[in-house]
Write a protein that holds these residues in place. Sequence first.
Motif, mmCIF file in Angstrom:
data_model
loop_
_atom_site.group_PDB
_atom_site.id
_atom_site.type_symbol
_atom_site.label_atom_id
_atom_site.label_comp_id
_atom_site.label_asym_id
_atom_site.label_seq_id
_atom_site.Cartn_x
_atom_site.Cartn_y
_atom_site.Cartn_z
ATOM 1 N N LEU A 74 -9.431 108.533 40.379
ATOM 2 C CA LEU A 74 -10.891 108.486 40.494
ATOM 3 C C LEU A 74 -11.346 107.445 41.523
ATOM 4 O O LEU A 74 -12.324 107.671 42.235
ATOM 5 N N SER A 78 -13.496 108.496 44.708
ATOM 6 C CA SER A 78 -14.779 107.831 44.933
ATOM 7 C C SER A 78 -14.800 107.114 46.279
ATOM 8 O O SER A 78 -15.800 107.149 46.991
ATOM 9 N N THR A 83 -16.113 115.001 46.240
ATOM 10 C CA THR A 83 -16.852 115.502 45.081
ATOM 11 C C THR A 83 -16.006 116.526 44.328
ATOM 12 O O THR A 83 -15.205 117.248 44.916
ATOM 13 N N VAL A 86 -18.697 119.143 37.995
ATOM 14 C CA VAL A 86 -19.016 118.312 36.837
ATOM 15 C C VAL A 86 -18.147 118.677 35.630
ATOM 16 O O VAL A 86 -17.718 117.794 34.884
ATOM 17 N N CYS A 89 -15.059 116.795 35.842
ATOM 18 C CA CYS A 89 -15.334 115.387 35.573
ATOM 19 C C CYS A 89 -15.507 115.145 34.068
ATOM 20 O O CYS A 89 -15.105 114.101 33.560
ATOM 21 N N ILE A 92 -12.039 114.928 32.640
ATOM 22 C CA ILE A 92 -11.458 113.629 32.987
ATOM 23 C C ILE A 92 -12.091 112.531 32.140
ATOM 24 O O ILE A 92 -11.397 111.638 31.631
ATOM 25 N N TYR A 93 -13.397 112.605 31.948
ATOM 26 C CA TYR A 93 -14.091 111.598 31.135
ATOM 27 C C TYR A 93 -13.596 111.626 29.688
ATOM 28 O O TYR A 93 -13.424 110.567 29.076
ATOM 29 N N CYS A 170 -17.365 111.882 40.825
ATOM 30 C CA CYS A 170 -17.146 111.699 39.394
ATOM 31 C C CYS A 170 -17.340 110.229 39.019
ATOM 32 O O CYS A 170 -16.562 109.362 39.393
#
Length: 189
Positions: A74, A78, A83, A86, A89, A92-93, A170
């Motif tokens: 990440l 970043s 990108t 979502v 992401c 991953i979150y 993300c």
Amino acid sequence: MALNNSVIGGQLAINNINNQVIIVQLLILMFLCINLLLITTFFMKDIFYTTMRYILFAIALLSDSLFLLITNVLLILSYFSFTIQVWLCVIIYIVLSVYTFVTPVTLTAMTLERYVAICVPLRHAELCRTQRALHFILIIHGLSSVPCIVILSIFFASAITSFYTQSRICAVEMFIFHRWQSHMRTASI
């Protein structure tokens, strides 16, 4: 000596960031190598993977390594402003959110195992069997997922369906639509 040329100043800032990213990558590689060495050692002797304290230690090492690897990816995404959609992401979150709490809860379980070994030595063999380690691991992951479930429940209730197909950098800030969600996230951490 100060430079008035913004191009040179901007170039210096980019070089510093590049050097910082390279240093971070080297440190992460070093930590991952140490963890890999410890995990390899764990599988070398029967006593390590048949004793609960070592099993819990290996779980802590694996969770730290996974967390470090994903956060490093990440960081790189970043840094290069790459990108992703979502929905990816969110996945991953979920992993990062759960594994943020796995290590502290695992350390707590290791402490409880040592407490049993010292204070109840006659029942230690019964209470801390290898088969029970799986139960402990499931409990650890279950407890660690509670904050993630709370945050994601609020997020899923607030986000519209088309939001999941958007491409964004993300970051955890994308899950916050209202000011009170930020306060809720802070309280759960």
